[in-house]
Design a protein around this motif. Sequence first.
Motif, mmCIF file in Angstrom:
data_model
loop_
_atom_site.group_PDB
_atom_site.id
_atom_site.type_symbol
_atom_site.label_atom_id
_atom_site.label_comp_id
_atom_site.label_asym_id
_atom_site.label_seq_id
_atom_site.Cartn_x
_atom_site.Cartn_y
_atom_site.Cartn_z
ATOM 1 N N LYS A 1 7.504 -22.245 6.236
ATOM 2 C CA LYS A 1 6.924 -22.763 7.213
ATOM 3 C C LYS A 1 7.392 -22.163 8.673
ATOM 4 C CE LYS A 1 6.008 -26.923 10.210
ATOM 5 N NZ LYS A 1 5.655 -26.050 11.049
ATOM 6 N N LYS A 2 8.878 -21.886 8.827
ATOM 7 C CA LYS A 2 9.296 -21.370 10.007
ATOM 8 C C LYS A 2 8.670 -19.872 10.017
ATOM 9 C CE LYS A 2 13.767 -19.936 11.918
ATOM 10 N NZ LYS A 2 15.296 -19.528 11.750
ATOM 11 N N TYR A 3 8.563 -19.139 9.271
ATOM 12 C CA TYR A 3 8.404 -17.736 9.404
ATOM 13 C C TYR A 3 6.844 -17.542 9.503
ATOM 14 C CZ TYR A 3 12.882 -16.077 9.441
ATOM 15 O OH TYR A 3 14.058 -16.100 10.262
ATOM 16 N N ALA A 4 6.034 -18.634 8.643
ATOM 17 C CA ALA A 4 4.639 -18.349 9.170
ATOM 18 C C ALA A 4 4.216 -18.539 10.693
ATOM 19 C CB ALA A 4 3.780 -19.593 8.186
ATOM 20 N N ASP A 5 4.915 -19.655 11.204
ATOM 21 C CA ASP A 5 4.926 -20.018 12.543
ATOM 22 C C ASP A 5 5.004 -18.507 13.437
ATOM 23 O OD1 ASP A 5 3.839 -22.472 11.813
ATOM 24 O OD2 ASP A 5 5.761 -23.607 12.261
ATOM 25 N N ILE A 6 6.463 -18.050 13.115
ATOM 26 C CA ILE A 6 6.687 -17.084 13.741
ATOM 27 C C ILE A 6 5.848 -15.985 13.588
ATOM 28 C CG2 ILE A 6 8.459 -15.040 13.879
ATOM 29 C CD1 ILE A 6 10.565 -17.277 13.012
ATOM 30 N N ALA B 1 13.940 -11.338 3.963
ATOM 31 C CA ALA B 1 13.592 -9.955 4.025
ATOM 32 C C ALA B 1 12.150 -9.675 4.436
ATOM 33 C CB ALA B 1 13.762 -9.221 2.723
ATOM 34 N N VAL B 2 11.955 -8.750 5.316
ATOM 35 C CA VAL B 2 10.476 -8.350 5.628
ATOM 36 C C VAL B 2 10.254 -6.987 4.750
ATOM 37 C CG1 VAL B 2 8.672 -7.769 7.258
ATOM 38 C CG2 VAL B 2 10.539 -9.336 7.745
ATOM 39 N N VAL C 1 7.031 -11.385 3.639
ATOM 40 C CA VAL C 1 8.355 -12.198 3.648
ATOM 41 C C VAL C 1 8.789 -12.744 2.649
ATOM 42 C CG1 VAL C 1 10.000 -13.654 5.353
ATOM 43 C CG2 VAL C 1 7.880 -12.254 6.093
ATOM 44 N N CYS C 2 10.297 -12.482 2.181
ATOM 45 C CA CYS C 2 10.715 -13.164 1.130
ATOM 46 C C CYS C 2 12.294 -13.791 1.238
ATOM 47 C CB CYS C 2 10.539 -12.658 -0.423
ATOM 48 S SG CYS C 2 11.607 -10.694 -0.054
ATOM 49 N N GLY C 3 12.620 -14.430 0.323
ATOM 50 C CA GLY C 3 13.863 -14.972 0.713
ATOM 51 C C GLY C 3 14.915 -13.632 0.002
ATOM 52 N N VAL C 4 16.262 -13.769 0.284
ATOM 53 C CA VAL C 4 17.000 -12.651 -0.183
ATOM 54 C C VAL C 4 18.436 -13.625 -0.774
ATOM 55 C CG1 VAL C 4 18.671 -10.787 0.292
ATOM 56 C CG2 VAL C 4 16.405 -11.188 1.342
ATOM 57 N N LYS C 5 18.835 -13.218 -1.881
ATOM 58 C CA LYS C 5 20.251 -13.898 -2.328
ATOM 59 C C LYS C 5 20.965 -12.767 -3.101
ATOM 60 C CE LYS C 5 22.464 -17.923 -4.666
ATOM 61 N NZ LYS C 5 22.236 -18.995 -4.909
ATOM 62 N N GLY D 1 0.718 -1.227 0.143
ATOM 63 C CA GLY D 1 0.120 0.069 -0.129
ATOM 64 C C GLY D 1 0.866 1.302 0.080
ATOM 65 N N GLY D 2 2.028 1.140 -0.645
ATOM 66 C CA GLY D 2 2.856 2.414 -0.832
ATOM 67 C C GLY D 2 4.249 2.213 -0.898
ATOM 68 N N LEU D 3 5.182 3.158 -0.463
ATOM 69 C CA LEU D 3 6.536 2.679 -0.833
ATOM 70 C C LEU D 3 6.990 1.665 0.031
ATOM 71 C CD1 LEU D 3 7.732 6.512 -0.672
ATOM 72 C CD2 LEU D 3 7.252 5.380 -2.559
ATOM 73 N N ILE D 4 7.908 0.982 -0.592
ATOM 74 C CA ILE D 4 8.380 -0.419 0.205
ATOM 75 C C ILE D 4 9.585 0.006 0.930
ATOM 76 C CG2 ILE D 4 7.182 -1.877 -1.437
ATOM 77 C CD1 ILE D 4 10.262 -2.509 -2.664
ATOM 78 N N GLN D 5 9.812 -0.484 2.315
ATOM 79 C CA GLN D 5 11.094 -0.849 2.906
ATOM 80 C C GLN D 5 11.503 -2.276 3.171
ATOM 81 O OE1 GLN D 5 10.628 0.728 6.904
ATOM 82 N NE2 GLN D 5 12.757 0.744 7.454
ATOM 83 N N ALA D 6 12.600 -2.579 2.997
ATOM 84 C CA ALA D 6 12.916 -3.993 3.223
ATOM 85 C C ALA D 6 13.644 -4.006 4.548
ATOM 86 C CB ALA D 6 14.010 -4.625 2.219
#
Length: 134
Positions: free
Chosen positions: A105-110, A53-54, A88-92, A38-43
């Motif tokens: 799974k880990k971050y869905a639980d968190i 990254a969130v 939440v996404c992965g980062v490389k 809904g606007g500018l993104i911040q990671a």
Amino acid sequence: MEESHHEDNIRVLIAEPGKKVYAKEIRNDWREMQMIVGGLIQAVYPSRKDAIAVVCNDEGKLMGLAPNCLLSDDSGKPYDMLVGTFFVCGVKEDNFISLSPELEKKYADIIRRDRLLPVVAVKRKTHRHHEQER
């Protein structure tokens, strides 16, 4: 020649205030990401262990978006609050990538554990006790 790690579509976890967290494949495009938050993104990179990254709305607190989830470090200690919709996404390297099934799974639980529930104003009933005259 250096190998690019850009994926056209990535699988992420999306957390909207007051709703169940869910996995979704999105376009790996800043316009799509802005639409989601809904606007500018911040990671934000909360983990030293996991390459994640969130991604949230950079101006969410200023906009008064609804509280959503505590942001915690690897030890589980909260240090901030996320507002509005985030994902939440992965980062490389410098690229966003899909979450692995294990990290999904880990971050869905968190997120479920650290979720801030919306505060609902509850009108308290007033009980009046009438004293009988003696």
